[in-house]
Design an enzyme around this catalytic site. Structure first.
Site, PDB file in Angstrom:
ATOM      1  N   TYR A 147      -2.020  -0.803  10.246  1.00 23.49           N
ATOM      2  CA  TYR A 147      -2.049  -1.262   8.828  1.00 23.49           C
ATOM      3  C   TYR A 147      -0.722  -0.573   8.326  1.00 23.49           C
ATOM      4  O   TYR A 147      -0.008  -1.353   7.472  1.00 23.49           O
ATOM      5  CB  TYR A 147      -3.302  -0.694   8.390  1.00 23.49           C
ATOM      6  CG  TYR A 147      -3.315  -0.655   6.812  1.00 23.49           C
ATOM      7  CD1 TYR A 147      -3.925  -1.976   6.227  1.00 23.49           C
ATOM      8  CD2 TYR A 147      -3.209   0.353   5.940  1.00 23.49           C
ATOM      9  CE1 TYR A 147      -3.730  -2.370   4.972  1.00 23.49           C
ATOM     10  CE2 TYR A 147      -3.252   0.150   4.438  1.00 23.49           C
ATOM     11  CZ  TYR A 147      -3.533  -1.248   3.931  1.00 23.49           C
ATOM     12  OH  TYR A 147      -3.677  -1.450   2.747  1.00 23.49           O
TER      13      TYR A 147
ATOM     14  N   SER B 204       0.895  -1.363  -0.114  1.00 24.59           N
ATOM     15  CA  SER B 204       0.078  -0.060   0.064  1.00 24.59           C
ATOM     16  C   SER B 204       0.872   1.298   0.099  1.00 24.59           C
ATOM     17  O   SER B 204       2.004   1.165   0.497  1.00 24.59           O
ATOM     18  CB  SER B 204      -0.840  -0.096   1.093  1.00 24.59           C
ATOM     19  OG  SER B 204      -1.712   1.251   1.337  1.00 24.59           O
TER      20      SER B 204
END
Length: 262
Positions: free
Chosen positions: A166, A152
């Site tokens: 995350y 990401s």
């Protein structure tokens, strides 16, 4: 050097974790449409069945599924065993399954770290380790087996949202991918990361419903990612055209990371 040969993935065996929904589904369809055999793996059996039914209706490649809950360590081993029994080799592993947890800093719980790092980082290593013998069986010096880790942009930048575990897990995944590239290269296995920007997915659904216009205004190319974008990148990395790419982190984000703001 013809295009059809450079980007050919026909007949390759591909495992896509979380391959029934979201970005994983986009990747699965891209491989299926180009003649690969794709195994999707998820704990949502109904979603796996539906995805395989729809993918097989495309009439090109073949879709199968292995139901698994990757929070359970024993399911990691079982996926590797079932894949070995059914195919005997694996050309491409796409580590796509992941989870997120958003909560304000002052109340961010220990549970979030345990859950997110387990799935996004620890299980990626363990599944890759478990299927490495299958990757080795499919590999050759000119056509290595491939590991594609779905990272990401939030592992490359400071995210706007309070998703501490995350972003840390994705940053860790990016570096783990480079470590694997160094360690497994001698076994003719490549390892690369696609650091995704905004795509339509379950994880992004609520955010896009509220802030899609704002998000797209921050992307230099003016839109969120499409299925063709992520599937095309995976196909490139898995084909002859991507055979000498290893240890790379590819920002698939429409230029988000390099967009300037005054």
């Amino acid at each position: 050097m013809e295009i059809n040969n450079l980007f050919d993935v026909k007949g390759k065996v591909v495992l896509v974790t979380g391959g029934a929904k979201g970005i994983g589904r986009m990747i699965s369809e891209g491989f299926i449409r180009n003649g690969a055999t794709v195994y999707v793996s998820s704990r949502d059996v109904k979603a796996c069945e539906e995805a395989c039914r729809e993918l097989n209706a495309l009439g090109t490649g073949r879709a199968e599924y292995i139901a698994a809950d990757f929070y359970k360590e024993e399911d990691v081993r079982r996926v590797a065993e079932e894949l070995g029994n059914q195919e005997g080799k694996l050309h491409v592993l796409v580590n796509n399954s992941g989870s997120n947890w958003g909560e304000p800093y002052d109340t961010y719980p220990s549970t979030a770290w345990d859950r997110v790092l387990t799935l996004n980082l620890k299980r990626v290593f363990q599944l890759t380790q478990a299927v490495t013998p299958l990757l080795e069986l499919a590999a050759s010096p000119t056509d290595p087996s491939r590991i594609i880790n779905i990272g990401s942009v939030d592992g490359l930048r400071v995210p706007a949202l309070e998703t501490f575990a995350y972003s840390a897990s994705k940053a860790g995944l990016h570096h783990l991918s480079r470590v694997l590239a160094s360690h497994l290269g001698k076994r003719h296995i490549t390892s690369n990361t696609i650091a995704c920007g905004p795509f339509q997915s379950k994880m992004m659904k609520a955010t896009l419903e509220k802030f899609k216009d704002v998000i797209e205004s921050g992307v230099p190319l003016g839109r969120i990612g499409s299925p063709e974008d992520v599937a095309g990148t995976c196909i490139w990395l898995s084909s002859r055209a991507g055979a000498w790419v290893s240890g790379a982190t590819i920002a698939l984000d429409g230029g988000t990371l390099v967009g300037s703001r005054l």
